[in-house]
Write a protein that holds these residues in place. Structure first.
Motif, PDB file in Angstrom:
ATOM      1  N   HIS A 110      -3.839   1.776  10.844  1.00  0.00           N
ATOM      2  CA  HIS A 110      -2.949   1.536   9.711  1.00  0.00           C
ATOM      3  C   HIS A 110      -1.866   0.518  10.068  1.00  0.00           C
ATOM      4  N   SER A 135      -3.331  -2.861   9.884  1.00  0.00           N
ATOM      5  CA  SER A 135      -3.534  -3.336   8.510  1.00  0.00           C
ATOM      6  C   SER A 135      -2.213  -3.798   7.895  1.00  0.00           C
ATOM      7  N   LEU A 136      -1.116  -3.108   8.227  1.00  0.00           N
ATOM      8  CA  LEU A 136       0.195  -3.544   7.734  1.00  0.00           C
ATOM      9  C   LEU A 136       0.584  -4.894   8.334  1.00  0.00           C
ATOM     10  N   LEU A 157      -1.226  -7.506   6.409  1.00  0.00           N
ATOM     11  CA  LEU A 157      -0.599  -7.691   5.095  1.00  0.00           C
ATOM     12  C   LEU A 157       0.731  -8.427   5.226  1.00  0.00           C
ATOM     13  N   ASP A 174       1.371  -1.710   1.039  1.00  0.00           N
ATOM     14  CA  ASP A 174      -0.077  -1.540   0.965  1.00  0.00           C
ATOM     15  C   ASP A 174      -0.422  -0.611  -0.198  1.00  0.00           C
ATOM     16  N   ARG A 175      -1.685  -0.254  -0.327  1.00  0.00           N
ATOM     17  CA  ARG A 175      -2.115   0.521  -1.493  1.00  0.00           C
ATOM     18  C   ARG A 175      -1.593   1.951  -1.490  1.00  0.00           C
ATOM     19  N   ALA A 222       5.123  -3.418   4.238  1.00  0.00           N
ATOM     20  CA  ALA A 222       4.714  -4.428   5.213  1.00  0.00           C
ATOM     21  C   ALA A 222       5.817  -5.455   5.442  1.00  0.00           C
ATOM     22  N   GLU A 264      -4.344  -6.985   0.116  1.00  0.00           N
ATOM     23  CA  GLU A 264      -4.764  -5.581   0.092  1.00  0.00           C
ATOM     24  C   GLU A 264      -3.601  -4.661  -0.253  1.00  0.00           C
ATOM     25  N   GLY A 265      -2.692  -5.138  -1.095  1.00  0.00           N
ATOM     26  CA  GLY A 265      -1.536  -4.321  -1.449  1.00  0.00           C
ATOM     27  C   GLY A 265      -0.875  -4.812  -2.726  1.00  0.00           C
TER      28      GLY A 265
END
Length: 429
Positions: free
Chosen positions: A222, A225-226, A229, A248-249, A254, A291-292
């Motif tokens: 995670h 992924s941040l 983003l 994010d979703r 981020a 993605e957010g």
């Protein structure tokens, strides 16, 4: 007077066969209404009581249909558990194979998605219906190392006749839940199982430690992924004026500009581009970004209107809070601990001090540090509607609590004294 609950792990480690016979006597006595030689462990007794209420037949094995291979594959590809399979395999399989165990990974619906380990034990598991695609929810097949940890949200070892259904009494299993660090949702359960003679007192701690390593791996993914983003969002924010952030979703931040950093904002269950209102942020516009989402403070005010908070505790294993305002409605799934805290605040609308909540939760008013830390996390997404000194819902909020049909199903994972009191007395089996 009932004897103390049997220490199964220690007894079975010394004499497996005798422990299994003793548990068979305990099970038979409890199901017939007789006096058991010793009391079952609380986690097992509570599970048995749930099985009797839900109508599971203790003498006959029931198996729902297996998922098709195509559906098993579809679920594997959509499950976050696929990302931690290397961790689970590395931590469990080498020892499991030597110890004549198998590793089983099931999703949050109790469906077996992966099953690996000792070939002879896999064949024996087939005879129990412990197959790929099988449904091992507790209310379908009784007390077991997959379904029971999913209900209680904690590691559980089930040995011999601690299994509610007689056909599983030749088996031992230890399972631990794996939760999503982004939102507290149950992703599934990892279980190590085998014939009775493979039982070991350290198995549960071993499985739990590997499950925690898997959750740590998910947190690491995670964070990465941040970071990805952030590389997209930071240049966008640099061109903006005013308050804005990229999340994010799941609402985790981020990047941010024009305002103090916040870890997370509470998003609607199904966010959409447009104007709205978010707790802890206020009136805003929301736009998709990579993605957010890009969240910007709205130029004009958006009316909140009246606030209604619905705390849904009626669904087993999935508890949520829903906030409805004049401008927006949003949902958030709750972790077991947050479900307990919000339920206690809903019961005590006048508020509870940190010491009062500690007494409610742990029976110990001195454990205020834990309570304050958890309430700090709750306030990150519900802070607009919570007050403190004492902790309470704001007076303007209408709070509704949806409870299970049977009071004994209220937060079955919870050992909090105040929650147990609300469930009422547990009848004799």
């Amino acid at each position: 007077m009932a004897l103390s609950p049997m220490d199964v792990t220690q007894f079975a480690a010394v004499d497996t066969a005798r422990a299994a016979r003793m548990l068979s006597d305990v099970r038979s006595a409890r199901l017939s209404g007789g006096r058991a030689p010793v009391a079952p462990r609380p986690v097992i007794e509570q599970s048995w009581e749930r099985m009797l209420r839900s109508g599971v037949d203790p003498e006959h094995d029931f198996r729902s249909g297996l998922l098709s291979p195509e559906e098993v594959q579809r679920r594997r590809e959509s499950s976050a558990l696929r990302h931690v399979l290397p961790v689970l395999r590395e931590g469990l399989l080498s020892v499991a194979d030597v110890a004549h165990h198998i590793m089983v990974v099931a999703d949050d619906d109790g469906r077996v998605l992966w099953r690996e380990g000792s070939t002879p034990v896999l064949r024996r598991a087939d005879g129990l219906g412990f197959e790929l695609g099988a449904d091992w929810r507790e209310d379908v097949v009784g007390t077991n190392g997959v379904g029971t940890p999913a209900v209680t949200r904690r590691p559980v070892q089930v040995f011999a006749s601690e299994h509610f259904v007689r056909s599983q009494a030749t088996w031992t299993c230890a399972g631990a839940p794996i939760t999503d660090p982004r939102n507290g949702r149950l992703l599934g359960v990892v279980d190590v199982s085998g014939p009775l003679e493979t039982m070991h007192p350290a198995t549960l701690a071993w499985v739990d430690s590997v499950a925690k390593l898997a959750e740590a791996r998910l947190r690491e993914l995670h964070v990465r992924s941040l970071e990805r983003l952030r590389t997209v969002g930071a240049p966008v924010l640099a061109r903006l004026e005013g308050r804005a952030l990229v999340v994010d979703r799941d609402g985790w931040t981020a990047a941010v500009t024009g305002m103090p950093y916040v870890d997370r904002v509470a998003l609607p269950k199904s966010p959409a581009a447009g104007t709205g209102w978010l707790p802890s942020f206020g009136a805003c516009t929301v736009e998709p970004l990579a993605e957010g989402w890009l969240v910007r403070a709205a130029e004009g005010p958006v009316a909140q209107g009246a606030v209604r908070i619905v705390l849904d505790l009626g669904q087993r294993r999935r508890w949520s809070v829903r906030v409805l305002t004049g401008a927006e409605a949003w949902d958030r799934e709750l972790s077991p601990r947050h479900a307990e805290l919000l339920y206690l605040l809903a019961v005590h609308r006048g508020g509870r001090s940190a010491a009062g909540l500690a007494r409610d939760m742990f029976g110990d008013p001195a454990r205020t540090v834990t309570v304050r830390a958890e309430m700090s996390r709750v306030r990150r997404y519900l802070g607009a509607y919570l007050e403190h000194r004492p902790y309470r819902f704001c007076e303007a909020a209408e709070v509704e609590v949806l409870l299970p049909d049977d009071p004994r199903d209220l937060l079955p994972h919870s050992a909090a004294p105040a929650v147990a009191e609300r469930r009422g007395p547990v009848p004799a089996l």
